[in-house]
Structures are given as structure tokens and as C-alpha cells.
Design a protein around this motif. Sequence first.
Motif, PDB file in Angstrom:
ATOM      1  N   LYS A   1       0.480  -1.089  -0.322  1.00 33.39           N
ATOM      2  CA  LYS A   1      -0.531  -0.098  -0.397  1.00 33.39           C
ATOM      3  C   LYS A   1       0.761   1.069   0.027  1.00 33.39           C
ATOM      4  CE  LYS A   1      -3.565  -2.084   1.923  1.00 33.39           C
ATOM      5  NZ  LYS A   1      -4.747  -2.625   3.762  1.00 33.39           N
ATOM      6  N   MET A   2       2.046   1.033   1.135  1.00 32.06           N
ATOM      7  CA  MET A   2       2.332   2.282   0.666  1.00 32.06           C
ATOM      8  C   MET A   2       4.257   2.453  -0.369  1.00 32.06           C
ATOM      9  SD  MET A   2       5.094   1.975   4.190  1.00 32.06           S
ATOM     10  CE  MET A   2       3.512   2.431   5.915  1.00 32.06           C
ATOM     11  N   LYS A   3       3.658   1.243  -0.821  1.00 36.32           N
ATOM     12  CA  LYS A   3       4.252   1.829  -2.366  1.00 36.32           C
ATOM     13  C   LYS A   3       3.566   2.086  -3.315  1.00 36.32           C
ATOM     14  CE  LYS A   3       6.087  -1.541  -6.049  1.00 36.32           C
ATOM     15  NZ  LYS A   3       5.251  -1.024  -7.442  1.00 36.32           N
ATOM     16  N   GLN A   4       2.359   1.737  -3.202  1.00 38.72           N
ATOM     17  CA  GLN A   4       0.612   2.425  -4.107  1.00 38.72           C
ATOM     18  C   GLN A   4       1.109   3.965  -4.148  1.00 38.72           C
ATOM     19  OE1 GLN A   4      -2.626   0.595  -3.189  1.00 38.72           O
ATOM     20  NE2 GLN A   4      -1.780  -1.276  -4.182  1.00 38.72           N
ATOM     21  N   GLU A   5       1.180   4.456  -3.037  1.00 41.57           N
ATOM     22  CA  GLU A   5       1.213   5.699  -2.697  1.00 41.57           C
ATOM     23  C   GLU A   5       2.911   6.780  -3.305  1.00 41.57           C
ATOM     24  OE1 GLU A   5      -0.327   8.104  -0.261  1.00 41.57           O
ATOM     25  OE2 GLU A   5      -2.316   6.380  -0.795  1.00 41.57           O
ATOM     26  N   VAL A   6       3.939   5.860  -3.471  1.00 40.81           N
ATOM     27  CA  VAL A   6       4.917   6.336  -3.589  1.00 40.81           C
ATOM     28  C   VAL A   6       4.461   6.547  -5.878  1.00 40.81           C
ATOM     29  CG1 VAL A   6       7.249   5.783  -4.517  1.00 40.81           C
ATOM     30  CG2 VAL A   6       6.558   5.247  -2.358  1.00 40.81           C
ATOM     31  N   ASP A   7       4.012   5.172  -6.387  1.00 38.99           N
ATOM     32  CA  ASP A   7       3.625   5.468  -7.489  1.00 38.99           C
ATOM     33  C   ASP A   7       3.089   6.256  -8.197  1.00 38.99           C
ATOM     34  OD1 ASP A   7       5.301   2.736  -8.046  1.00 38.99           O
ATOM     35  OD2 ASP A   7       3.448   1.407  -7.925  1.00 38.99           O
TER      36      ASP A   7
ATOM     37  N   VAL B   1       2.394   9.094  -6.898  1.00 38.34           N
ATOM     38  CA  VAL B   1       3.408  10.566  -7.383  1.00 38.34           C
ATOM     39  C   VAL B   1       4.375  10.216  -8.416  1.00 38.34           C
ATOM     40  CG1 VAL B   1       3.221  11.523  -5.043  1.00 38.34           C
ATOM     41  CG2 VAL B   1       5.314   9.887  -5.534  1.00 38.34           C
ATOM     42  N   LEU B   2       5.312   9.387  -7.963  1.00 36.33           N
ATOM     43  CA  LEU B   2       6.440   9.018  -9.812  1.00 36.33           C
ATOM     44  C   LEU B   2       5.843   9.526 -11.445  1.00 36.33           C
ATOM     45  CD1 LEU B   2       7.732   5.239  -8.710  1.00 36.33           C
ATOM     46  CD2 LEU B   2       8.963   7.690  -9.140  1.00 36.33           C
ATOM     47  N   ARG B   3       4.014   9.179 -10.714  1.00 38.26           N
ATOM     48  CA  ARG B   3       3.739   9.156 -12.304  1.00 38.26           C
ATOM     49  C   ARG B   3       3.195  11.167 -12.651  1.00 38.26           C
ATOM     50  NH1 ARG B   3       0.418   4.481 -10.831  1.00 38.26           N
ATOM     51  NH2 ARG B   3      -1.072   5.669  -9.382  1.00 38.26           N
ATOM     52  N   THR B   4       3.106  11.146 -11.358  1.00 37.90           N
ATOM     53  CA  THR B   4       2.216  12.548 -11.552  1.00 37.90           C
ATOM     54  C   THR B   4       3.628  13.347 -11.051  1.00 37.90           C
ATOM     55  OG1 THR B   4       2.419  12.848  -9.521  1.00 37.90           O
ATOM     56  CG2 THR B   4       0.191  11.689 -10.961  1.00 37.90           C
ATOM     57  N   GLY B   5       4.618  12.983 -11.549  1.00 45.59           N
ATOM     58  CA  GLY B   5       6.130  14.220 -10.970  1.00 45.59           C
ATOM     59  C   GLY B   5       5.921  14.655  -9.277  1.00 45.59           C
ATOM     60  N   ASP B   6       5.420  14.516  -8.771  1.00 44.66           N
ATOM     61  CA  ASP B   6       5.164  15.454  -7.159  1.00 44.66           C
ATOM     62  C   ASP B   6       5.812  14.508  -5.965  1.00 44.66           C
ATOM     63  OD1 ASP B   6       4.442  16.321  -5.428  1.00 44.66           O
ATOM     64  OD2 ASP B   6       2.506  16.561  -6.041  1.00 44.66           O
ATOM     65  N   SER B   7       6.322  13.893  -5.206  1.00 42.39           N
ATOM     66  CA  SER B   7       7.396  13.650  -4.372  1.00 42.39           C
ATOM     67  C   SER B   7       5.840  13.144  -3.169  1.00 42.39           C
ATOM     68  CB  SER B   7       7.807  14.449  -3.477  1.00 42.39           C
ATOM     69  OG  SER B   7       7.610  16.196  -3.408  1.00 42.39           O
ATOM     70  N   VAL B   8       6.700  12.452  -2.075  1.00 45.05           N
ATOM     71  CA  VAL B   8       5.016  12.167  -1.005  1.00 45.05           C
ATOM     72  C   VAL B   8       6.231  12.149   0.291  1.00 45.05           C
ATOM     73  CG1 VAL B   8       5.977   9.343  -1.094  1.00 45.05           C
ATOM     74  CG2 VAL B   8       3.717  10.513   0.187  1.00 45.05           C
ATOM     75  N   GLY B   9       5.557  12.034   1.826  1.00 44.94           N
ATOM     76  CA  GLY B   9       6.436  12.331   2.455  1.00 44.94           C
ATOM     77  C   GLY B   9       5.750  11.324   3.648  1.00 44.94           C
ATOM     78  N   GLY B  10       6.186  10.806   4.833  1.00 50.09           N
ATOM     79  CA  GLY B  10       5.889  10.279   5.793  1.00 50.09           C
ATOM     80  C   GLY B  10       5.849  10.181   6.960  1.00 50.09           C
TER      81      GLY B  10
ATOM     82  N   PRO C   1       7.071  16.070   2.294  1.00 54.07           N
ATOM     83  CA  PRO C   1       7.232  16.306   0.759  1.00 54.07           C
ATOM     84  C   PRO C   1       8.370  17.406   0.509  1.00 54.07           C
ATOM     85  CG  PRO C   1       4.937  16.764   1.012  1.00 54.07           C
ATOM     86  CD  PRO C   1       5.150  17.142   2.449  1.00 54.07           C
ATOM     87  N   ALA C   2       9.182  17.139  -0.416  1.00 51.42           N
ATOM     88  CA  ALA C   2      10.056  17.845  -1.100  1.00 51.42           C
ATOM     89  C   ALA C   2       8.828  18.891  -1.787  1.00 51.42           C
ATOM     90  CB  ALA C   2      11.579  17.356  -1.722  1.00 51.42           C
ATOM     91  N   TYR C   3       9.736  19.640  -2.474  1.00 54.35           N
ATOM     92  CA  TYR C   3       8.524  20.667  -3.172  1.00 54.35           C
ATOM     93  C   TYR C   3       9.514  20.280  -4.709  1.00 54.35           C
ATOM     94  CZ  TYR C   3       7.646  24.670  -6.282  1.00 54.35           C
ATOM     95  OH  TYR C   3       7.113  24.769  -7.095  1.00 54.35           O
ATOM     96  N   GLU C   4      10.983  20.069  -4.699  1.00 52.70           N
ATOM     97  CA  GLU C   4      10.848  19.590  -6.213  1.00 52.70           C
ATOM     98  C   GLU C   4      12.507  18.735  -5.590  1.00 52.70           C
ATOM     99  OE1 GLU C   4      13.912  21.494 -10.058  1.00 52.70           O
ATOM    100  OE2 GLU C   4      12.343  23.057  -8.435  1.00 52.70           O
ATOM    101  N   ARG C   5      12.823  17.656  -5.997  1.00 53.57           N
ATOM    102  CA  ARG C   5      13.796  16.674  -5.972  1.00 53.57           C
ATOM    103  C   ARG C   5      13.981  15.765  -6.712  1.00 53.57           C
ATOM    104  NH1 ARG C   5      14.785  15.040   0.214  1.00 53.57           N
ATOM    105  NH2 ARG C   5      16.865  14.608  -0.593  1.00 53.57           N
ATOM    106  N   SER C   6      14.961  14.643  -6.765  1.00 51.09           N
ATOM    107  CA  SER C   6      14.714  13.505  -7.663  1.00 51.09           C
ATOM    108  C   SER C   6      14.660  12.480  -7.228  1.00 51.09           C
ATOM    109  CB  SER C   6      16.810  13.651  -8.677  1.00 51.09           C
ATOM    110  OG  SER C   6      17.226  13.124  -7.145  1.00 51.09           O
TER     111      SER C   6
ATOM    112  N   VAL D   1      11.928  10.815  -5.121  1.00 50.00           N
ATOM    113  CA  VAL D   1      10.463  11.017  -4.513  1.00 50.00           C
ATOM    114  C   VAL D   1       9.738  10.487  -2.934  1.00 50.00           C
ATOM    115  CG1 VAL D   1       9.949  11.269  -7.181  1.00 50.00           C
ATOM    116  CG2 VAL D   1       9.553   8.977  -5.712  1.00 50.00           C
ATOM    117  N   CYS D   2      10.685   9.883  -3.026  1.00 48.25           N
ATOM    118  CA  CYS D   2      10.341   9.480  -1.627  1.00 48.25           C
ATOM    119  C   CYS D   2      12.044   8.312  -1.018  1.00 48.25           C
ATOM    120  CB  CYS D   2       9.533   7.566  -1.162  1.00 48.25           C
ATOM    121  SG  CYS D   2       9.125   7.520   0.110  1.00 48.25           S
ATOM    122  N   VAL D   3      12.309   9.527   0.175  1.00 51.66           N
ATOM    123  CA  VAL D   3      13.315   9.550   1.761  1.00 51.66           C
ATOM    124  C   VAL D   3      13.147   8.653   2.698  1.00 51.66           C
ATOM    125  CG1 VAL D   3      14.264  11.108   0.079  1.00 51.66           C
ATOM    126  CG2 VAL D   3      13.123  11.501   1.768  1.00 51.66           C
TER     127      VAL D   3
END
Length: 369
Positions: free
Chosen positions: A198-204, A206-215, A314-319, A321-323
Motif C-alpha cells: 500500500k505504501m508502494k502504491q502511494e509512491v507510484d 507521485v511517480l506518475r504525476t512528477g510529485d513527491s511524498v512524505g511519511g 514531501p520535497a517541493y522539487e528533488r530527484s 520522490v520518497c526518502v
Amino acid sequence: MLKYFTSGESHGEALVAFLSGLPAGLEVSPEFVNHELWRRQQGYGRGGRMKIERDTVRILSGVRHGKTIASPISVLIENRDWKNWQAQLPIEAGNPELHKRVASPRPGHADLAGALKYNFPEARYVLERASARESAARVAIGALAKLLLRELGIEVLSHVVAVGAAQLYEEVPWDKIQQSCAREEVLLNCADPEFEQKMKQEVDKVLRTGDSVGGVFEVVGHNVPPGLGTYVQWDDRLDAQLAAAVMSLQAVKAVEIGTGVTAAYSPGSKVHDEIGYEATSGPTKFSRSRNNAGGIEGGVSNGQEIRVRGYLKPAYERSDVCVVPAAGVAGEAMVALTLARCALEKFGGDSMTETCRNFKGYVEQLKKY
């Protein structure tokens, strides 16, 4: 007193960390340090920088013949990406036309605030030092703190409890955290493999939309004896020290000890951990049926597991998307350094023989209480 600091920039030649105060005679394993650095680089959603860097530590001082010698320890981690930045970020004046300016500050980062503070015309120098790349140096010296704590029977690990909207609510036992951290392939370091998907789906998303995610990550100090920290001064409280240490990590915007957040909305009867006696395990005869306090009461460890959570924006802009998993490893380093400092303040010792002897004497004292 255990003291440490780091130096270096994200695209500089190397990161360097200094650690002083470790007793003489502590066995040091570079392989263990390198494995901790490897763990920091793993996780689904990491960026291209992790494909460039393969962090390994070079110990420059303070360790000889495999053991600490009581003098300050310095470690170096080379930045492989430096070869691509030597012309852009030279030590000398260099060619101004090759300089890569950061003229558009990113919200949520140190860019604008740092440029204003130091009167920089743009944010390149701010970005270079404020980068989470610096946390690799902390992980290296945090590994040394872990080796000290192991001699006292204390272990420190982390796991991920939330990525985006996917949050794991139940307390995860130590053995499952150990199993998660022992995996050779790291996805998101969630101790529940099904929930990890389920966590992986959250990353997926933002990967599709070019966004990032926190946690949220949780660091657990296992087998910590009661008595670390103190209530007698505000800055000596263990929870205050841990909160400052974890909050200092890049992107962490909140820190929680135990169930501190939900406790604020609950009656006292549901929050405080009832005290039992004649326990069959642990350093004392006292027991608890739960651990809402996160192992700390009144600024002092109480013998329960230390549980500290870091909340990442989450970061505004970075390579990356999930750290979150990587931040958890950096969180382990900061918790380990804090616990090691408090342990050395309590047990002292110029050599590991002396420190361990003092620790064993204290454990015997606890058993008789």
C-alpha cells in the motif's frame, strides 16, 4: 562527553565527520559502517544520485589495529559525483561562466532563507550544505555509536510506519523490525509486507504525476536500561535531546515520543502505563503492560523500549520522490549518538573495560532494587 560534527557539501569532493569521546578499546568494523551507509541509500523512490554514489567509509584517525584509541575519530566519504562538478564548484575562483546558479529558490527548502541570511546572490552554496547528502556522514559516525551501544546490549533500528496516506497504526514488535531491517532488498522497510505494498502504491502515484511524498519513520532503542537522561535540567532530559537530534534531520518537521500525538486527545486512564512488579525479564523487576510513554518518563529512560517517530514533509522539487526509509536510517544514527552520549555520561570510563564494568555494576544495582 561524546562530541561530533560533520563537514562537506553535496557536490563537493567528500563528506567528513568527526567523533570524539569514545572510550579506548572499542572494536570497530568498517564493514558494519559500510553496511549502514548502504542501508541509507536503499528504498523505493530514491533518485539518480544513488546510482552514482556507492558510499564507503575511510577512517582517517582514532582507530588502530581494529580498535578505538581514545583520540578523535575522523571519517571520510568520497562523493563520486565530484568529478562532474569540479569546474562548477572549484575551491579556487575558477571560471564564473561555468558556475551553476540556483536563482529560483524552492519553497520548503533552505534556499531563500539561507541566501538572505548569508547575503548570497543566489542559493547554490545554501543548497550544497543544506542537502540531505550530509546525513551520510552522520550515518557513518552513528554506526560507531551503535557499536558502543552493542557492548552494553543496546540495539537501535528503524522501520517505516507511514508513506503518504498509507499508515500502519499498531505497534510493531522488535523481532519484526529486526526481520525487516535484515532484508537484502529494501523496498520501504515496513515490517508488514502486505501493508508495504500500500505504501508502494502511494509512491507510484507521485511517480506518475512528477510529485513527491512524505511519511513517518519510527526509531526503536531496544534493551535500553532505566536511568539515561535526567529531569534536573531542561537540556539534559533524554526526550529533549532525542527530539532535537531527530528534528535536526533534513525534511523532518515533527517528532513524537511514544504515542505523544494521540495522547494529547485521550484521557489519562488511556495514556499512562501502569506499573507492575515481579517481572520475569528486563533489567528490573518492574513491568508495564504497554509503552505509550515511548520508554521515557520525566526525561529519564524507564527501561521500556525507546520509540521515537520522525515526520517527514514531501520535497517541493528533488530527484528522490520518497526518502522515508533512508531518513529512518539517518534517524537511527541520531538516536544512537544520543543514547551513546547519555550512556557515557552515566557510566563513564576511559576504556571499554572500565565502561562495561561500570555498566555491569549498575545493572546489578537495578536487579536488587
